[in-house]
Design an enzyme around this catalytic site. Structure first.
Site, PDB file in Angstrom:
ATOM      1  N   ALA A   4       0.690  -1.283   0.139  1.00 45.06           N
ATOM      2  CA  ALA A   4       0.010  -0.104  -0.045  1.00 45.06           C
ATOM      3  C   ALA A   4       0.659   1.308   0.118  1.00 45.06           C
ATOM      4  CB  ALA A   4      -1.153   0.066   1.194  1.00 45.06           C
ATOM      5  N   ASP A   5       0.417   2.352  -0.640  1.00 45.61           N
ATOM      6  CA  ASP A   5       1.029   3.674  -0.715  1.00 45.61           C
ATOM      7  C   ASP A   5      -0.152   4.784  -0.556  1.00 45.61           C
ATOM      8  OD1 ASP A   5       4.202   4.436  -1.097  1.00 45.61           O
ATOM      9  OD2 ASP A   5       2.811   5.952  -1.738  1.00 45.61           O
ATOM     10  N   THR A   6       0.311   6.014   0.086  1.00 47.69           N
ATOM     11  CA  THR A   6      -0.626   6.826   0.499  1.00 47.69           C
ATOM     12  C   THR A   6       0.252   8.215  -0.120  1.00 47.69           C
ATOM     13  OG1 THR A   6      -1.838   5.794   2.404  1.00 47.69           O
ATOM     14  CG2 THR A   6      -1.838   8.353   1.831  1.00 47.69           C
TER      15      THR A   6
END
Length: 189
Positions: A68-70
């Protein structure tokens, strides 16, 4: 309950997955994330999530791996993690008094399939004073967070309202992620 591998060292993601009673181990990606061409924010963040998941999956090809990445997007500009106090100040000044978007991309790899998606939440900040920004930077909280703030910490002080999933801003759209993991036969205990 089938465990999976979380390709992230993010304490927030770990906390959220533990909260949902999921069984996982942490094996963070060591690959430097790069997105070569300019992309819309949702494509950009999904590419980053895919790179993390794929990097770890290459080492554990029989397992399910979640990456995941934000990112924060403001008027087409993508804000990652600040590299310095000045960078954090620039980002927070830019976000002061406006609505911006937070995107979290998620990618799940397994031997049988890959599932990649994103979620977006609109966040509106109150107008921030120079003293508020300096106080926040001195707290040290902005430095490992996209857009230089954490909604779950002291950064909550800046947030006037959100439209969308709170957990997307924290770093993992929890309900969407749990539902995606179910298609890999992974469920909360």
């Amino acid at each position: 309950m089938k465990p999976f591998i979380l390709a992230s060292r993010s304490p927030r993601r770990q906390e959220l997955l533990e909260q949902m009673k999921l069984s996982f181990i942490v094996e963070a990606s060591e690959k430097e994330e790069k997105v070569v061409e300019p992309l819309p924010p949702q494509e950009f963040v999904m590419q980053l999530a895919k790179q993390k998941a794929e990097d770890v999956w290459r080492r554990y090809k029989k397992e399910v791996v979640l990456g995941a990445d934000t990112i924060v997007s403001n008027r087409g500009s993508i804000l990652g993690k600040p590299t310095s106090a000045e960078d954090a100040k620039r980002m927070l000044t830019q976000l002061s008094g406006i609505t911006h978007q937070v995107y979290t991309g998620v990618s799940i790899y397994s031997p049988d399939k890959v599932k990649t998606f994103f979620d977006k939440t609109d966040v509106t900040f109150y107008p921030l004073t120079r003293n508020e920004i300096e106080w926040y930077i001195k707290s040290g909280e902005p430095f490992d967070k996209a857009g230089a703030y954490g909604i779950q910490g002291l950064g909550a002080y800046f947030v006037q309202r959100i439209e969308g999933d709170y957990y997307t801003v924290m770093g993992l759209p929890l309900a969407k992620t749990i539902r995606a993991l179910q298609s890999f036969s992974i469920t909360p205990s």
